[in-house]
Design a protein around this motif. Structure first.
Motif, PDB file in Angstrom:
ATOM      1  N   TYR A 164       0.851  -1.195   0.000  1.00  0.00           N
ATOM      2  CA  TYR A 164       0.000   0.000   0.000  1.00  0.00           C
ATOM      3  C   TYR A 164       0.881   1.236   0.000  1.00  0.00           C
ATOM      4  CZ  TYR A 164      -3.829  -3.151   1.074  1.00  0.00           C
ATOM      5  OH  TYR A 164      -4.766  -4.157   1.014  1.00  0.00           O
ATOM      6  N   VAL A 165       0.603   2.150  -0.936  1.00  0.00           N
ATOM      7  CA  VAL A 165       1.346   3.401  -1.035  1.00  0.00           C
ATOM      8  C   VAL A 165       0.384   4.568  -0.847  1.00  0.00           C
ATOM      9  CG1 VAL A 165       3.133   2.435  -2.538  1.00  0.00           C
ATOM     10  CG2 VAL A 165       1.129   3.531  -3.556  1.00  0.00           C
ATOM     11  N   ALA A 166       0.914   5.694  -0.414  1.00  0.00           N
ATOM     12  CA  ALA A 166       0.100   6.897  -0.224  1.00  0.00           C
ATOM     13  C   ALA A 166      -0.580   7.263  -1.536  1.00  0.00           C
ATOM     14  CB  ALA A 166       0.970   8.047   0.263  1.00  0.00           C
ATOM     15  N   ALA A 167      -1.869   7.598  -1.446  1.00  0.00           N
ATOM     16  CA  ALA A 167      -2.663   7.891  -2.644  1.00  0.00           C
ATOM     17  C   ALA A 167      -2.423   9.293  -3.187  1.00  0.00           C
ATOM     18  CB  ALA A 167      -4.150   7.697  -2.354  1.00  0.00           C
ATOM     19  N   GLY A 168      -1.991  10.183  -2.365  1.00  0.00           N
ATOM     20  CA  GLY A 168      -1.790  11.557  -2.824  1.00  0.00           C
ATOM     21  C   GLY A 168      -0.492  12.110  -2.300  1.00  0.00           C
TER      22      GLY A 168
END
Length: 182
Positions: A164-168
């Motif tokens: 999971y990576v930061a969306a913004g």
């Protein structure tokens, strides 16, 4: 056998087969052993190994945010766990044929190692929707995180795994050690 080449936990006989590959998930925050969400969401995993990826880690409000280079993203997650397992297996076969990974060279200091654990699961249809909800991931909608397929270093080996990576845009203090908590 090197410690990175063995599972740190017992691997049940019911885990994985050539017909049913394991779902791989790189975790770097509260899903790691000993942290708040591990027991609830990760209990019953098939394997756990220490691992690292290329990225940047930031301190969030009680949990970290991860960024990875765009060129390291091999695929994006969907709402269909069985399709994501198939994508992971297909991409892993393709990557095995590459001589080197695209984007493997990176400017010094811009991206560094992020340390975590590589978990393997045999039940993504049951487990993945719950973890996606925990991470605030819902494809096609505004999200806190995106689930992406990346390469993960496990000792001298490379494994294709979801994370999971930061969306913004990330605001917060960068964690230069690449380890959460510091």
């Amino acid at each position: 056998m090197q410690s990175s080449d063995r599972f740190l936990e017992r691997r049940p006989a019911t885990c994985g087969s050539e017909d049913r590959p394991l779902f791989k998930l790189f975790v770097y925050g509260t899903l790691k052993r000993g942290y708040g969400n591990h027991e609830r969401f990760c209990r019953g995993y098939c394997g756990l190994r220490e691992a690292q990826i290329r990225g940047r880690l930031y301190e969030g409000p009680g949990f970290p945010f991860l960024q990875v280079p765009d060129e390291d993203i091999l695929a994006r997650g969907t709402v269909a766990p069985s399709e994501d397992v198939a994508t992971q297996a297909r991409v892993a076969r393709q990557v095995a044929l590459w001589r080197s990974f695209p984007g493997s060279a990176h400017p010094r200091g811009r991206w560094g190692p992020v340390y975590g654990e590589l978990l393997s699961f045999s039940d993504p249809e049951r487990r993945l929707p719950a973890i996606d909800r925990l991470e605030g991931y819902s494809p096609g909608e505004p999200c806190l995180y995106h689930r992406v397929l990346v390469r993960v270093a496990v000792g001298a080996d490379t494994v294709i795994s979801w994370t999971y990576v930061a969306a913004g845009k990330v605001s917060g203090r960068r964690i230069p050690s690449g380890r959460w908590p510091q």
